[in-house]
Design a protein around this motif. Structure first.
Motif, PDB file in Angstrom:
ATOM      1  N   ILE A  58      -9.581   0.579  -8.420  1.00 45.33           N
ATOM      2  CA  ILE A  58      -9.745   2.254  -9.147  1.00 45.33           C
ATOM      3  C   ILE A  58     -10.698   2.853  -8.446  1.00 45.33           C
ATOM      4  O   ILE A  58     -10.152   3.894  -7.827  1.00 45.33           O
ATOM      5  N   TYR A  59     -11.770   2.219  -8.475  1.00 51.33           N
ATOM      6  CA  TYR A  59     -12.893   3.142  -7.727  1.00 51.33           C
ATOM      7  C   TYR A  59     -12.672   3.453  -6.046  1.00 51.33           C
ATOM      8  O   TYR A  59     -12.781   4.481  -5.559  1.00 51.33           O
ATOM      9  N   SER A  60     -12.452   2.156  -5.408  1.00 54.75           N
ATOM     10  CA  SER A  60     -12.482   2.257  -4.036  1.00 54.75           C
ATOM     11  C   SER A  60     -11.231   3.223  -3.546  1.00 54.75           C
ATOM     12  O   SER A  60     -11.325   4.026  -2.553  1.00 54.75           O
ATOM     13  N   MET A  61      -9.993   3.139  -4.434  1.00 53.52           N
ATOM     14  CA  MET A  61      -9.126   3.941  -3.875  1.00 53.52           C
ATOM     15  C   MET A  61      -9.519   5.480  -4.026  1.00 53.52           C
ATOM     16  O   MET A  61      -8.978   6.412  -3.390  1.00 53.52           O
ATOM     17  N   VAL A  62     -10.276   6.007  -5.184  1.00 54.52           N
ATOM     18  CA  VAL A  62     -10.834   7.276  -5.355  1.00 54.52           C
ATOM     19  C   VAL A  62     -11.399   7.667  -4.236  1.00 54.52           C
ATOM     20  O   VAL A  62     -11.617   8.756  -3.546  1.00 54.52           O
ATOM     21  N   ILE A  63     -12.516   6.912  -3.727  1.00 56.47           N
ATOM     22  CA  ILE A  63     -13.295   7.292  -2.577  1.00 56.47           C
ATOM     23  C   ILE A  63     -12.642   7.074  -1.417  1.00 56.47           C
ATOM     24  O   ILE A  63     -12.870   7.890  -0.483  1.00 56.47           O
ATOM     25  N   LEU A  64     -11.630   6.216  -1.027  1.00 57.55           N
ATOM     26  CA  LEU A  64     -10.821   6.117   0.094  1.00 57.55           C
ATOM     27  C   LEU A  64     -10.130   7.582   0.295  1.00 57.55           C
ATOM     28  O   LEU A  64      -9.949   8.059   1.453  1.00 57.55           O
ATOM     29  N   GLY A  65      -9.466   7.922  -0.825  1.00 62.15           N
ATOM     30  CA  GLY A  65      -8.714   9.211  -0.795  1.00 62.15           C
ATOM     31  C   GLY A  65      -9.651  10.396  -0.683  1.00 62.15           C
ATOM     32  O   GLY A  65      -9.421  11.235   0.298  1.00 62.15           O
ATOM     33  N   LEU A  66     -10.741  10.188  -1.176  1.00 61.10           N
ATOM     34  CA  LEU A  66     -11.805  11.407  -1.028  1.00 61.10           C
ATOM     35  C   LEU A  66     -12.204  11.458   0.360  1.00 61.10           C
ATOM     36  O   LEU A  66     -12.322  12.655   1.144  1.00 61.10           O
ATOM     37  N   ASN A 248      -3.187  10.746  -4.383  1.00 63.59           N
ATOM     38  CA  ASN A 248      -2.253   9.886  -3.856  1.00 63.59           C
ATOM     39  C   ASN A 248      -3.175   8.326  -4.424  1.00 63.59           C
ATOM     40  O   ASN A 248      -2.521   7.456  -5.016  1.00 63.59           O
ATOM     41  N   GLU A 249      -4.399   8.468  -4.143  1.00 61.89           N
ATOM     42  CA  GLU A 249      -5.177   6.983  -4.401  1.00 61.89           C
ATOM     43  C   GLU A 249      -5.422   6.876  -5.775  1.00 61.89           C
ATOM     44  O   GLU A 249      -5.122   5.552  -6.454  1.00 61.89           O
ATOM     45  N   CYS A 250      -5.562   8.062  -6.516  1.00 60.18           N
ATOM     46  CA  CYS A 250      -5.420   7.800  -8.047  1.00 60.18           C
ATOM     47  C   CYS A 250      -4.364   7.418  -8.803  1.00 60.18           C
ATOM     48  O   CYS A 250      -4.533   6.466  -9.531  1.00 60.18           O
ATOM     49  N   LEU A 251      -3.239   7.946  -8.095  1.00 58.17           N
ATOM     50  CA  LEU A 251      -1.803   7.406  -8.854  1.00 58.17           C
ATOM     51  C   LEU A 251      -1.665   5.961  -8.212  1.00 58.17           C
ATOM     52  O   LEU A 251      -1.225   5.121  -9.247  1.00 58.17           O
ATOM     53  N   PHE A 252      -2.030   5.714  -7.007  1.00 58.52           N
ATOM     54  CA  PHE A 252      -1.997   4.144  -6.740  1.00 58.52           C
ATOM     55  C   PHE A 252      -2.748   3.333  -7.344  1.00 58.52           C
ATOM     56  O   PHE A 252      -2.188   2.029  -7.984  1.00 58.52           O
ATOM     57  N   ALA A 253      -4.048   3.559  -7.757  1.00 57.83           N
ATOM     58  CA  ALA A 253      -4.805   2.805  -8.590  1.00 57.83           C
ATOM     59  C   ALA A 253      -4.061   2.638  -9.968  1.00 57.83           C
ATOM     60  O   ALA A 253      -4.335   1.541 -10.699  1.00 57.83           O
ATOM     61  N   PHE A 254      -3.792   3.895 -10.664  1.00 58.81           N
ATOM     62  CA  PHE A 254      -3.444   3.770 -11.944  1.00 58.81           C
ATOM     63  C   PHE A 254      -1.969   3.048 -12.020  1.00 58.81           C
ATOM     64  O   PHE A 254      -1.759   2.231 -12.822  1.00 58.81           O
ATOM     65  N   ALA A 255      -1.223   3.137 -11.064  1.00 61.08           N
ATOM     66  CA  ALA A 255       0.019   2.200 -11.071  1.00 61.08           C
ATOM     67  C   ALA A 255      -0.155   0.670 -10.902  1.00 61.08           C
ATOM     68  O   ALA A 255       0.414   0.000 -11.664  1.00 61.08           O
ATOM     69  N   PHE A 394       3.106   8.216  -5.187  1.00 65.17           N
ATOM     70  CA  PHE A 394       4.337   8.655  -6.094  1.00 65.17           C
ATOM     71  C   PHE A 394       4.884   7.419  -6.092  1.00 65.17           C
ATOM     72  O   PHE A 394       5.700   7.109  -7.236  1.00 65.17           O
ATOM     73  N   PHE A 395       5.202   6.806  -4.931  1.00 67.70           N
ATOM     74  CA  PHE A 395       6.292   5.631  -4.922  1.00 67.70           C
ATOM     75  C   PHE A 395       5.592   4.369  -5.633  1.00 67.70           C
ATOM     76  O   PHE A 395       6.507   4.063  -6.636  1.00 67.70           O
ATOM     77  N   PHE A 399       7.973   2.786  -8.640  1.00 69.62           N
ATOM     78  CA  PHE A 399       8.837   1.491  -8.119  1.00 69.62           C
ATOM     79  C   PHE A 399       8.010   0.263  -8.987  1.00 69.62           C
ATOM     80  O   PHE A 399       8.603  -0.289  -9.760  1.00 69.62           O
ATOM     81  N   PRO A 400       6.880  -0.088  -8.329  1.00 67.31           N
ATOM     82  CA  PRO A 400       6.086  -1.297  -8.926  1.00 67.31           C
ATOM     83  C   PRO A 400       5.616  -1.125 -10.323  1.00 67.31           C
ATOM     84  O   PRO A 400       6.007  -1.927 -11.123  1.00 67.31           O
ATOM     85  N   MET A 401       5.328   0.116 -10.621  1.00 69.96           N
ATOM     86  CA  MET A 401       4.838   0.282 -11.813  1.00 69.96           C
ATOM     87  C   MET A 401       6.254   0.276 -12.822  1.00 69.96           C
ATOM     88  O   MET A 401       5.981  -0.667 -13.915  1.00 69.96           O
ATOM     89  N   LEU A 402       7.082   1.055 -12.678  1.00 72.32           N
ATOM     90  CA  LEU A 402       8.184   0.915 -13.586  1.00 72.32           C
ATOM     91  C   LEU A 402       8.993  -0.293 -13.604  1.00 72.32           C
ATOM     92  O   LEU A 402       9.575  -0.708 -14.835  1.00 72.32           O
TER      93      LEU A 402
END
Length: 447
Positions: A58-66, A248-255, A394-395, A399-402
């Motif tokens: 979760i953290y690394s995705m936020v930092i990567l996006g930033l 994007n990275e926040c959504l990916f981490a959440f998913a 968004f993907f 897809f994976p989450m749902l």
């Protein structure tokens, strides 16, 4: 495309990627060794470790996006030889990453207990997970610094610095993990908490190394020189590029946090398989991971110089090379799958599940799921962040989450069936990534 040109391309590809590959291999070997040491304590120790991985993801995705938007402009300003601009961009990126690092460290330090209970119910596994996560969260601030600085050097083709930093991190981590997990000599026996503390020490050692690298006389990045601040319109342009990446990275981490929760819901006893499969596949596919640095130089650099046709040709060559590497890696994983889980002391049903998951991972990656990072990095380095958002964050929610929610809560299937459904989404994602790349909105000069 002549054979001579192919050979020249492969020479440049491996010259740029090998330092990153070696750095990643070294870090992954250290992580695999740490996981194997935890496996000697208990399979539940590995399960607890996997929860900390969720926090880090979760953290690394936020930092990567930033930092992703900042690295895009660093690559292109470096390509256009504008030293003042890429130094200004790096400094802003570092400040923002440090701010996020402080906030996330505080959050996971004080809320490790409720976060771990989102995924785990077993008291013994929780006893491993909670103290590990509290100590592990102290790596977040040095990780932010290391990611921004090492990423900047990699993206301009100076990946040897990343290699040296990663090698230092690996050596320190392995040494202190062994000393603190088992209590060698005068060091206390700390078990899984010792593994977490060794990561903190290793990250700090890497940060100190990078500090001296940046401040050497011939460094491309000059923290001691005074540069005027970025103009407001320039900063806003970078932040507009970064905003979709962050979202994007926040959504990916959440998913994938939801996906992991659903894995736990279907079979908490199999959570120990996930870090094993993830670490091994990262290790085998690490040559294609090095393509991120290659894309930064051979695509991002050409875009910065306005050589759009060369950028297009290089992207196609990188794509083909990486897919060949992935096919070879999938074959290796499939052949070695019966022996890999034994390296981590997995036994019984957990061992059998890990073997099957490795085969599923190899199958889906060979079908195209392994090439998605090439599309992601191409779109990102060209500043097509809207396509990155639809391809990744968004993907992942659609897809994976749902699908994981459907096959765990509504139409429950086995743990392996759920894992296959989630992994097969990467095959669909690769088709979508190919579509976005062919639209060529990324083929633009930003600098």
């Amino acid at each position: 495309m002549s054979k001579k040109l192919d050979k020249e391309f492969l020479k440049i590809f491996f010259q740029l990627s090998i330092p990153v590959i070696i750095s990643e291999v070294v870090l992954l070997i250290a992580n695999n060794a740490s996981t194997a040491m935890l496996g000697t304590l208990s399979e539940k120790a590995i399960s607890g470790f996997s929860v900390s991985n969720q926090a880090f993801d979760i953290y690394s995705m936020v930092i990567l996006g930033l930092t992703g938007g900042f690295h895009v402009y660093i690559a292109q300003y470096y390509g256009s030889q504008n030293q003042e601009k890429y130094n200004q961009v790096l400094r802003y990126g570092l400040k923002l990453a440090l701010a996020v690092g402080f906030l996330c460290t505080a959050a996971f330090l004080f809320f490790a207990d409720p976060f771990s209970r989102l995924f785990l119910k077993d008291p013994e596994t929780l006893a491993y997970a909670i103290p590990y996560l509290r100590i592990f969260s102290l790596t977040f601030i040095p990780y932010a610094v290391n990611l921004v600085v090492s990423g900047a050097y990699s993206i301009i083709g100076k990946a040897r610095i990343t290699l040296y930093a990663g090698a230092l991190n690996c050596g320190v981590n392995l040494l202190f993990c062994y000393l603190l997990v088992y209590g060698v000599g005068f060091f206390p026996q700390m078990g899984s908490e010792g593994a977490a503390l060794s990561l903190v020490i290793a990250r700090l050692a890497e940060t100190v190394f990078l500090y001296f690298v940046v401040n050497r006389k011939n460094s491309e990045f000059r923290f001691r020189l005074k540069y005027p601040p970025l103009k407001e319109n320039e900063l806003m342009r970078i932040l507009r590029t970064s905003a979709p990446l962050i979202m994007n990275e926040c959504l990916f981490a959440f998913a994938f946090m939801i996906v992991f929760m659903n894995y736990s819901y279907v079979g908490e006893q199999y959570l120990a398989c996930i870090p094993v499969v993830t670490l091994i596949t990262k290790l085998v596919f690490v040559p294609s991971t090095g393509a991120g640095s290659v894309i930064g130089v051979m695509v991002g650099g050409q875009l910065g110089r306005g050589r759009l046709e060369e950028a297009r040709e290089n992207m196609q060559k990188i794509r083909k090379t990486c897919y060949l590497i992935i096919i070879l890696g999938c074959t290796l994983i499939a052949l070695c799958s019966p022996w890999i889980p034994k390296l981590f002391s997995l036994q019984g049903d957990v061992y059998e599940m890990a073997v099957k998951m490795l085969l599923v991972k190899a199958f889906c990656s060979a079908l195209g799921g392994g090439i998605t990072m090439v599309f992601y990095n191409t779109l990102r380095i060209g500043g097509d962040t809207r396509s990155v958002f639809f391809l990744d964050g968004f993907f992942s929610c659609c897809f994976p989450m749902l699908l994981s929610l459907l096959f765990s809560r509504v139409l429950p299937v086995s743990f392996l069936g759920l894992y296959f459904a989630v992994e097969f989404c990467n095959v669909i994602k690769s088709l979508l990534g190919s579509f976005f790349v062919k639209k060529e909105k990324w083929l633009q000069q930003l600098s």
